[in-house]
Design a protein around this motif. Structure first.
Motif, PDB file in Angstrom:
ATOM      1  N   PHE A 112       0.826  -1.203   0.000  1.00 23.87           N
ATOM      2  CA  PHE A 112       0.000   0.000   0.000  1.00 23.87           C
ATOM      3  C   PHE A 112       0.864   1.260   0.000  1.00 23.87           C
ATOM      4  O   PHE A 112       0.708   2.152  -0.842  1.00 23.87           O
ATOM      5  N   PHE A 113       1.804   1.340   0.931  1.00 27.64           N
ATOM      6  CA  PHE A 113       2.649   2.533   1.016  1.00 27.64           C
ATOM      7  C   PHE A 113       3.694   2.567  -0.103  1.00 27.64           C
ATOM      8  O   PHE A 113       4.175   3.645  -0.470  1.00 27.64           O
ATOM      9  N   MET A 114       4.027   1.414  -0.633  1.00 25.75           N
ATOM     10  CA  MET A 114       4.928   1.367  -1.784  1.00 25.75           C
ATOM     11  C   MET A 114       4.298   2.094  -2.981  1.00 25.75           C
ATOM     12  O   MET A 114       4.986   2.797  -3.738  1.00 25.75           O
ATOM     13  N   PHE A 115       2.982   1.951  -3.143  1.00 21.91           N
ATOM     14  CA  PHE A 115       2.291   2.575  -4.267  1.00 21.91           C
ATOM     15  C   PHE A 115       2.223   4.096  -4.137  1.00 21.91           C
ATOM     16  O   PHE A 115       1.922   4.784  -5.113  1.00 21.91           O
ATOM     17  N   PHE A 116       2.477   4.635  -2.944  1.00 24.63           N
ATOM     18  CA  PHE A 116       2.475   6.087  -2.795  1.00 24.63           C
ATOM     19  C   PHE A 116       3.606   6.733  -3.598  1.00 24.63           C
ATOM     20  O   PHE A 116       3.539   7.931  -3.920  1.00 24.63           O
ATOM     21  N   SER A 117       4.644   5.979  -3.900  1.00 29.94           N
ATOM     22  CA  SER A 117       5.745   6.554  -4.674  1.00 29.94           C
ATOM     23  C   SER A 117       5.332   6.830  -6.126  1.00 29.94           C
ATOM     24  O   SER A 117       6.044   7.540  -6.842  1.00 29.94           O
TER      25      SER A 117
END
Length: 385
Positions: A201-206
């Protein structure tokens, strides 16, 4: 050093100077995974209390009570004897028991004569799972009892010696069914599921950060100056893709390492897990390229990145386990790379080996090919304008 590597190094240095890179890449996924797994810790195992009212007091009723208190159900069911129906209902109503089973009078006599006298199951509307367990246990005993009676009568009709026949029939068990499973059978903890889920999930914020940075550099003229330098076409995009891939895989890999060593999460064997992380890094690159291709400004890129990120995590089961979702959601999950990756991580942490990683891996790579083709078509269309 190759110009693409220089561009990638520049983007990584710029990204790591921003504190949000460390927060979104490592601290946030680890922290949220811990909070969610602690919140659902009680749901990892199931144990309930059932009240039993034996109004029959016969041998078959005693066998049923012994079955309920036996070692096979000890880890799931705690049995409390009550004198009557009113007491059983009261125990369910006041929350002392999640379900109650009432063995009616004449239950043993009816069993010997072949008649059907059902066991009454009282349930609590707030404990639906406990009610299903109680009904299943009662149905399993009745099915076994009917099988024993059928076996005994068939043997007697065939002229078998009746001596000890009832004891031998009672020792029989219904034939077991072999169910094919793609993954392992080990129980998965909450942190083993939510650690990769929150990491992705937080990886996709990049996606949003990289796309916004691209348009910022385009507006400032930096990309034009780089393009005017003696470098091959596509060098800029290659460098930015390498930076995105490196940051995404490093982020998810670090989350895997911290949650495994620090919190006991089980992601699975290191080899298959590494392959899934690399595949997700490629998917991150393709998603970022897709957002950049569609957007025209940095604000559009931010909005599209948010839509893509939250759409993928909601459909992929990052917040809620997709296995308990409606059929349409489970079908849509198979169209997301994170949904396939979560399936792979779940199978691997459940005890599955290398074969379990190939379907998710191939599905994620197919997603990358399709999305990469779409980006190429969109870029060609824009160049023709």
């Amino acid at each position: 050093m190759h110009p693409a590597l220089v561009i990638a190094e520049k983007d990584l240095r710029q990204r790591l100077r921003d504190r949000s890179a460390w927060i979104l890449g490592i601290l946030a996924p680890v922290g949220v995974a811990m909070l969610i797994s602690f919140a659902f810790r009680g749901a990892e195992t199931f144990h309930t209390t059932a009240a039993v009212a034996d109004l029959d007091r016969g041998p078959v009723a005693a066998a049923f009570t012994g079955f309920l208190t036996g070692p096979e159900l000890d880890s799931v069911l705690a049995v409390e004897s009550v004198p009557g129906v009113a007491e059983a209902r009261q125990r369910v109503d006041d929350g002392g028991a999640s379900a109650a089973l009432v063995i009616p009078a004449g239950f043993s006599a009816a069993a010997h004569s072949g008649a059907a006298v059902p066991v009454t199951v009282l349930t609590d509307v707030d404990a639906a799972l406990a009610g299903e367990v109680a009904r299943s246990v009662a149905a399993a005993f009745v099915a076994q009892l009917n099988a024993d009676l059928l076996a005994t009568r068939t043997a007697l009709a065939a002229g078998a010696d009746p001596a000890g026949l009832a004891e031998r029939a009672a020792a029989l068990r219904l034939p077991e069914q072999v169910v094919s499973r793609a993954g392992g059978t080990a129980q998965q903890s909450g942190v083993s599921y939510y650690a990769p889920a929150m990491g992705m999930f937080f990886m996709f914020f990049s996606i949003g950060f990289t796309a916004r940075g691209y348009f910022t550099e385009q507006r400032s003229g930096l990309l034009d100056r780089v393009a005017a330098a003696p470098v091959a076409p596509g060098t800029v995009l290659t460098g930015k893709a390498l930076a995105t891939f490196a940051y995404g895989t490093a982020s998810l890999g670090t989350v895997a390492l911290i949650t495994t060593l620090g919190f006991g999460a089980d992601w699975g064997p290191p080899g298959p897990v590494a392959l899934l992380i690399v595949a997700l890094g490629l998917a991150l690159v393709c998603l970022t390229a897709f957002v950049i291709t569609l957007a025209r400004t940095d604000r559009q890129a931010e909005g599209l990145a948010a839509i893509v990120t939250f759409g993928l995590v909601l459909l992929g089961g990052n917040f809620v386990y997709a296995g308990g979702a409606p059929d349409i959601i489970r079908t849509l999950t198979l169209a997301t790379p994170n949904g396939w990756a979560l399936r792979g991580f779940t199978d691997l942490s459940g005890g599955a080996g290398w074969p379990a990683v190939w379907p998710p891996l191939l599905a994620i790579l197919a997603f990358c090919v399709v999305l990469g083709g779409a980006c190429a078509l969109l870029a060609r269309r824009d160049a023709a304008r």
